[in-house]
Design a protein around this motif. Structure first.
Motif, PDB file in Angstrom:
ATOM      1  N   ARG A   1       0.830  -1.204   0.000  1.00  4.86           N
ATOM      2  CA  ARG A   1       0.000   0.000   0.000  1.00  4.86           C
ATOM      3  C   ARG A   1       0.866   1.256   0.000  1.00  4.86           C
ATOM      4  NH1 ARG A   1      -4.805   1.254   4.300  1.00  4.86           N
ATOM      5  NH2 ARG A   1      -5.681   2.996   3.166  1.00  4.86           N
ATOM      6  N   SER A   2       1.982   1.225   0.701  1.00 10.09           N
ATOM      7  CA  SER A   2       2.897   2.367   0.742  1.00 10.09           C
ATOM      8  C   SER A   2       3.525   2.601  -0.628  1.00 10.09           C
ATOM      9  CB  SER A   2       3.992   2.140   1.779  1.00 10.09           C
ATOM     10  OG  SER A   2       3.432   2.043   3.070  1.00 10.09           O
ATOM     11  N   TRP A   3       3.879   1.541  -1.318  1.00 12.13           N
ATOM     12  CA  TRP A   3       4.459   1.676  -2.658  1.00 12.13           C
ATOM     13  C   TRP A   3       3.470   2.346  -3.603  1.00 12.13           C
ATOM     14  CZ3 TRP A   3       9.267   1.828  -3.674  1.00 12.13           C
ATOM     15  CH2 TRP A   3      10.179   1.055  -2.969  1.00 12.13           C
ATOM     16  N   GLY A   4       2.205   2.018  -3.490  1.00 11.77           N
ATOM     17  CA  GLY A   4       1.182   2.643  -4.325  1.00 11.77           C
ATOM     18  C   GLY A   4       1.074   4.138  -4.061  1.00 11.77           C
ATOM     19  N   PHE A   5       1.161   4.520  -2.802  1.00  8.56           N
ATOM     20  CA  PHE A   5       1.102   5.927  -2.428  1.00  8.56           C
ATOM     21  C   PHE A   5       2.310   6.677  -2.984  1.00  8.56           C
ATOM     22  CE2 PHE A   5       1.952   9.395   0.584  1.00  8.56           C
ATOM     23  CZ  PHE A   5       0.757  10.090   0.478  1.00  8.56           C
ATOM     24  N   VAL A   6       3.494   6.094  -2.859  1.00  6.26           N
ATOM     25  CA  VAL A   6       4.719   6.710  -3.375  1.00  6.26           C
ATOM     26  C   VAL A   6       4.644   6.830  -4.898  1.00  6.26           C
ATOM     27  CG1 VAL A   6       7.212   6.395  -3.651  1.00  6.26           C
ATOM     28  CG2 VAL A   6       6.149   6.025  -1.425  1.00  6.26           C
ATOM     29  N   ALA A   7       4.189   5.774  -5.567  1.00  6.98           N
ATOM     30  CA  ALA A   7       4.082   5.791  -7.026  1.00  6.98           C
ATOM     31  C   ALA A   7       3.085   6.848  -7.487  1.00  6.98           C
ATOM     32  CB  ALA A   7       3.680   4.417  -7.540  1.00  6.98           C
ATOM     33  N   ALA A   8       1.962   6.979  -6.792  1.00  7.18           N
ATOM     34  CA  ALA A   8       0.970   7.996  -7.154  1.00  7.18           C
ATOM     35  C   ALA A   8       1.542   9.402  -6.956  1.00  7.18           C
ATOM     36  CB  ALA A   8      -0.298   7.820  -6.326  1.00  7.18           C
ATOM     37  N   GLY A   9       2.249   9.615  -5.875  1.00  3.99           N
ATOM     38  CA  GLY A   9       2.886  10.916  -5.630  1.00  3.99           C
ATOM     39  C   GLY A   9       3.925  11.247  -6.684  1.00  3.99           C
ATOM     40  N   LEU A  10       4.708  10.246  -7.077  1.00  3.87           N
ATOM     41  CA  LEU A  10       5.711  10.447  -8.119  1.00  3.87           C
ATOM     42  C   LEU A  10       5.036  10.780  -9.446  1.00  3.87           C
ATOM     43  CD1 LEU A  10       8.662  10.409  -9.042  1.00  3.87           C
ATOM     44  CD2 LEU A  10       8.435   7.942  -9.376  1.00  3.87           C
ATOM     45  N   LEU A  11       3.958  10.104  -9.757  1.00  2.00           N
ATOM     46  CA  LEU A  11       3.228  10.362 -11.000  1.00  2.00           C
ATOM     47  C   LEU A  11       2.677  11.785 -11.032  1.00  2.00           C
ATOM     48  CD1 LEU A  11       2.127   9.239 -13.675  1.00  2.00           C
ATOM     49  CD2 LEU A  11       0.085   8.557 -12.415  1.00  2.00           C
ATOM     50  N   VAL A  12       2.089  12.235  -9.928  1.00  2.00           N
ATOM     51  CA  VAL A  12       1.566  13.599  -9.851  1.00  2.00           C
ATOM     52  C   VAL A  12       2.699  14.610 -10.024  1.00  2.00           C
ATOM     53  CG1 VAL A  12       0.530  15.309  -8.286  1.00  2.00           C
ATOM     54  CG2 VAL A  12      -0.461  13.028  -8.481  1.00  2.00           C
ATOM     55  N   ALA A  13       3.832  14.380  -9.367  1.00  2.00           N
ATOM     56  CA  ALA A  13       4.970  15.295  -9.482  1.00  2.00           C
ATOM     57  C   ALA A  13       5.499  15.333 -10.912  1.00  2.00           C
ATOM     58  CB  ALA A  13       6.077  14.874  -8.519  1.00  2.00           C
ATOM     59  N   LEU A  14       5.541  14.179 -11.580  1.00  2.00           N
ATOM     60  CA  LEU A  14       6.016  14.134 -12.964  1.00  2.00           C
ATOM     61  C   LEU A  14       5.081  14.890 -13.903  1.00  2.00           C
ATOM     62  CD1 LEU A  14       7.279  10.457 -13.165  1.00  2.00           C
ATOM     63  CD2 LEU A  14       8.666  12.537 -13.275  1.00  2.00           C
ATOM     64  N   VAL A  15       3.774  14.753 -13.709  1.00  2.00           N
ATOM     65  CA  VAL A  15       2.812  15.475 -14.548  1.00  2.00           C
ATOM     66  C   VAL A  15       2.923  16.980 -14.312  1.00  2.00           C
ATOM     67  CG1 VAL A  15       0.346  15.900 -14.936  1.00  2.00           C
ATOM     68  CG2 VAL A  15       1.214  13.562 -14.815  1.00  2.00           C
ATOM     69  N   LEU A  16       3.026  17.380 -13.048  1.00  2.00           N
ATOM     70  CA  LEU A  16       3.164  18.802 -12.750  1.00  2.00           C
ATOM     71  C   LEU A  16       4.443  19.370 -13.353  1.00  2.00           C
ATOM     72  CD1 LEU A  16       1.961  18.955  -9.035  1.00  2.00           C
ATOM     73  CD2 LEU A  16       0.785  19.847 -11.051  1.00  2.00           C
ATOM     74  N   ALA A  17       5.542  18.664 -13.208  1.00  2.00           N
ATOM     75  CA  ALA A  17       6.823  19.148 -13.718  1.00  2.00           C
ATOM     76  C   ALA A  17       6.891  19.093 -15.236  1.00  2.00           C
ATOM     77  CB  ALA A  17       7.963  18.334 -13.118  1.00  2.00           C
ATOM     78  N   GLY A  18       6.317  18.068 -15.826  1.00  2.00           N
ATOM     79  CA  GLY A  18       6.433  17.880 -17.263  1.00  2.00           C
ATOM     80  C   GLY A  18       5.445  18.668 -18.088  1.00  2.00           C
ATOM     81  N   VAL A  19       4.278  18.956 -17.550  1.00  2.00           N
ATOM     82  CA  VAL A  19       3.241  19.615 -18.344  1.00  2.00           C
ATOM     83  C   VAL A  19       2.879  20.974 -17.748  1.00  2.00           C
ATOM     84  CG1 VAL A  19       0.903  19.436 -19.238  1.00  2.00           C
ATOM     85  CG2 VAL A  19       2.315  17.393 -19.085  1.00  2.00           C
ATOM     86  N   VAL A  20       2.478  20.989 -16.505  1.00  2.00           N
ATOM     87  CA  VAL A  20       1.947  22.202 -15.896  1.00  2.00           C
ATOM     88  C   VAL A  20       3.023  23.284 -15.762  1.00  2.00           C
ATOM     89  CG1 VAL A  20       0.803  23.125 -13.831  1.00  2.00           C
ATOM     90  CG2 VAL A  20       0.181  20.877 -14.701  1.00  2.00           C
ATOM     91  N   SER A  21       4.286  22.900 -15.605  1.00  2.00           N
ATOM     92  CA  SER A  21       5.358  23.890 -15.463  1.00  2.00           C
ATOM     93  C   SER A  21       5.474  24.792 -16.685  1.00  2.00           C
ATOM     94  CB  SER A  21       6.687  23.189 -15.197  1.00  2.00           C
ATOM     95  OG  SER A  21       7.052  22.388 -16.301  1.00  2.00           O
ATOM     96  N   ASN A  22       5.037  24.325 -17.837  1.00  2.00           N
ATOM     97  CA  ASN A  22       5.093  25.142 -19.045  1.00  2.00           C
ATOM     98  C   ASN A  22       4.111  26.306 -19.008  1.00  2.00           C
ATOM     99  OD1 ASN A  22       6.989  24.058 -21.163  1.00  2.00           O
ATOM    100  ND2 ASN A  22       5.980  22.189 -20.466  1.00  2.00           N
ATOM    101  N   TYR A  23       3.150  26.271 -18.121  1.00  2.00           N
ATOM    102  CA  TYR A  23       2.150  27.321 -18.034  1.00  2.00           C
ATOM    103  C   TYR A  23       2.423  28.295 -16.892  1.00  2.00           C
ATOM    104  CZ  TYR A  23      -0.140  24.305 -21.328  1.00  2.00           C
ATOM    105  OH  TYR A  23      -0.408  23.539 -22.439  1.00  2.00           O
ATOM    106  N   ALA A  24       3.610  28.217 -16.297  1.00  2.00           N
ATOM    107  CA  ALA A  24       3.983  29.148 -15.230  1.00  2.00           C
ATOM    108  C   ALA A  24       4.157  30.545 -15.819  1.00  2.00           C
ATOM    109  CB  ALA A  24       5.281  28.690 -14.565  1.00  2.00           C
ATOM    110  N   SER A  25       4.032  31.547 -15.002  1.00  2.00           N
ATOM    111  CA  SER A  25       4.138  32.925 -15.455  1.00  2.00           C
ATOM    112  C   SER A  25       5.533  33.217 -15.998  1.00  2.00           C
ATOM    113  CB  SER A  25       3.836  33.877 -14.302  1.00  2.00           C
ATOM    114  OG  SER A  25       4.047  35.211 -14.703  1.00  2.00           O
ATOM    115  N   SER A  26       5.586  33.924 -17.112  1.00  2.00           N
ATOM    116  CA  SER A  26       6.873  34.318 -17.684  1.00  2.00           C
ATOM    117  C   SER A  26       7.283  35.702 -17.213  1.00  2.00           C
ATOM    118  CB  SER A  26       6.795  34.290 -19.216  1.00  2.00           C
ATOM    119  OG  SER A  26       5.822  35.214 -19.666  1.00  2.00           O
TER     120      SER A  26
END
Length: 137
Positions: free
Chosen positions: A4-29
């Protein structure tokens, strides 16, 4: 670590990867507070180049690592700005996860010889805070 802990860590890593890989491009310039305060007293053109006046930003120099592969929130050699920013964010998340995971692995608590998952000296049952007979509390 439990399944269960591995699932939580994997989900957190996935969210961080999506935020860093996609959402970071929409940060204010637009410049943040430090950048804008360093530009006070100067006139700046549309490309954020100082064209006149006097301000602390005029003494700014490139950082020693300005030519590094991950400088300026991008990856050198990748011409697509969206892809470059996303890949550098993903690389940063993976590097941080690897370093943090390595430190946790090195500093993790060791299980007792019994391997039952309980800390040494405990029976895993209810806690009893009563003082033994004949002792001062």
């Amino acid at each position: 670590m439990r399944k269960r802990s591995w699932g939580f860590v994997a989900a957190g890593l996935l969210v961080a990867l999506v935020l860093a890989g996609v959402v970071s491009n929409y940060a204010s310039s637009h410049p943040d507070g430090l950048d804008s305060s360093l530009l006070k007293g100067c006139t700046v053109n549309a490309d954020d180049e100082i064209t006149g006046g006097s301000c602390p930003a005029q003494q700014a120099r490139d950082h020693e690592l300005a030519d590094s592969p991950l400088a300026d929130y991008g990856i050198r050699g990748v011409d697509n700005g969206f892809l470059s920013t996303g890949l550098s964010g993903v690389a940063g998340v993976l590097l941080t996860f690897a370093v943090g995971g390595g430190l946790f692995w090195l500093l993790r608590g060791r299980r007792p010889a019994g391997g039952d998952g309980q800390p040494a000296g405990t029976d895993g049952g209810a806690r009893d805070d009563r003082q033994p007979a004949g002792t001062a509390g």
